[in-house]
Scaffold this motif. Structure first.
Motif, short mmCIF file in Angstrom:
data_model
loop_
_atom_site.label_atom_id
_atom_site.label_comp_id
_atom_site.label_asym_id
_atom_site.label_seq_id
_atom_site.Cartn_x
_atom_site.Cartn_y
_atom_site.Cartn_z
N GLY A 106 -1.91 -2.27 0.29
CA GLY A 106 -0.75 -1.36 0.75
C GLY A 106 0.06 -0.93 -0.42
O GLY A 106 -0.06 -1.45 -1.71
N THR A 107 1.43 -0.38 -0.12
CA THR A 107 2.21 -0.17 -1.13
C THR A 107 3.70 -0.76 -0.98
O THR A 107 4.24 -0.95 -0.14
CB THR A 107 2.67 1.49 -0.89
N ILE B 157 5.92 -4.32 2.39
CA ILE B 157 4.55 -3.51 1.97
C ILE B 157 4.30 -2.51 3.22
O ILE B 157 4.21 -2.92 4.30
CB ILE B 157 3.43 -4.61 1.83
N VAL B 158 4.20 -1.22 2.79
CA VAL B 158 3.66 -0.46 3.93
C VAL B 158 2.14 -0.42 3.88
O VAL B 158 1.71 0.00 2.77
CB VAL B 158 4.51 0.83 3.68
N HIS B 159 1.45 -0.38 4.96
CA HIS B 159 0.06 -0.35 4.96
C HIS B 159 -0.50 0.44 6.03
O HIS B 159 0.47 0.93 7.11
CB HIS B 159 -0.57 -1.68 4.80
N GLU B 160 -1.67 0.43 6.31
CA GLU B 160 -2.40 1.06 7.54
C GLU B 160 -1.80 0.79 8.74
O GLU B 160 -1.64 1.81 9.76
CB GLU B 160 -3.92 1.20 7.36
N GLN B 161 -1.61 -0.49 9.11
CA GLN B 161 -1.09 -0.85 10.47
C GLN B 161 0.36 -0.83 10.70
O GLN B 161 0.97 -1.34 11.77
CB GLN B 161 -1.83 -2.28 10.53
N ASP C 158 4.23 -2.23 8.69
CA ASP C 158 4.94 -2.87 7.56
C ASP C 158 4.59 -4.13 7.54
O ASP C 158 4.17 -4.89 8.55
CB ASP C 158 6.58 -2.67 7.93
#
Length: 324
Positions: free
Chosen positions: A99-100, A205-209, A211
């Motif tokens: 993620g970011t 972290i921001v990811h597809e699912q 935070d």
């Protein structure tokens, strides 16, 4: 694991150095089976309670995960202990979360993200944990007062030994904030909850699912409104500390709209200054011992943040007490 014990950290691949990690070395490592983990090598600490501090933080992270907070605790390596000691080195090993990692230095300040951060903090503060683990770690909800620190003398020493650009005006500012923090500390200390301790953009972290909240090293007891003030300013300020008003208010709104008890306490903004004072003092002391390290830059950056906060206190106070 046997190879790691025999050869120490040298048994691990070099890995990719990750951002953050002011006090520790943090790397993403690809293991022999192709899986990825994040390895944190615990840096030298100012006291002997470092591993105990990490164990407490990891216990809070696991409790947060059980409370549906998207925490990322370290793996239990052996005997239910997240801290792996190899010779003189202490390691924590975490899942790798694709993620970011957010950073106000690299991403535009986004009120929507600030609102989500406020909501996350409220969910953490809502947790209930027994007091015994915190007592065992000597944990306190706020930072020690710096009212007795001779800031003018300390800054003169920094200028003489390190070439610091700090001035007598900076010493006056630090003294002012120290006195203000000492005045509000007794009252702020009456409120206690469980907190993350460093819920800055770099630790989400921001990811597809959704935070994922990382780096629970400083988790434990906290004063809730002060942690909210810290979060709101961290998430709504650029790298120079300049404030984006809508983002600041969004962080407050994300927290308060979930049902916080009572109106926000504006003295918490002074509590945030107390945190910056403690960080300044810690790094100033290190800078006097190690002029080649990053400590002086951290002191000067933190003093700049205190200047910005002093200049913005009127509007910050209005926003803090008028949040819907």
């Amino acid at each position: 694991m046997a190879e790691l014990r025999r050869r120490g950290p040298a048994a691990l691949p070099p890995g990719e150095r990750l951002t953050g990690g002011f006090l520790h070395d943090v790397r993403r490592v690809v293991l022999a089976d192709g899986s990825r983990v994040v390895v944190k090598r615990i840096g030298r600490r100012s006291d002997a309670s470092g591993a105990r501090r990490f164990r407490l933080g990891e216990s809070v992270a696991r409790a947060a995960l059980r409370s549906s907070v998207p925490a990322v605790p370290a793996y239990f390596i052996e005997a239910g202990d997240p801290v792996l000691r190899v010779g003189d080195t202490e390691l924590l090993i975490y899942p790798n979360i694709p993620g970011t990692v957010l950073s106000t230095a690299e991403h535009a300040i986004d009120p929507a993200l600030c609102r989500r951060a406020g909501e996350l903090l409220f969910r953490i503060h809502r947790m209930r944990l027994p007091g015994r683990p915190f007592v065992a770690a000597g944990e306190t909800p706020l930072w020690d007062t710096t009212v007795d620190v001779p800031w003018a003398r300390l800054i003169r020493a920094l200028r003489r030994r390190t070439g610091s650009r700090l001035t007598a005006a900076d010493a006056t500012l630090l003294t002012h904030w120290s006195e203000a923090y000492a005045a509000v500390l007794p009252r702020l200390s009456q409120r206690v909850s469980v907190g993350h301790g460093d819920l800055a953009p770099r630790n989400v972290i921001v990811h597809e699912q959704g935070d994922a909240v990382i780096d629970w090293e400083h988790a434990g007891l906290t004063e809730p409104w002060t942690e909210l003030a810290v979060l709101a300013l961290d998430w709504s300020s650029n790298a120079r500390g300049r404030l984006h008003g809508p983002a600041f208010r969004a962080a407050l709104h994300g927290y308060v709209r979930n049902g916080s008890a009572g109106p926000p306490d504006a003295d918490a903004l002074v509590g945030r200054a107390g945190r910056l004072l403690a960080w300044s003092l810690y790094n100033a002391q290190l800078a006097l011992r190690d002029v080649s390290g990053p400590h002086l830059e951290r002191v000067e950056t933190t003093v700049q943040l205190l200047h910005v906060q002093a200049e913005s206190m009127v509007e910050l106070t209005e926003w803090f007490i008028q949040v819907p």
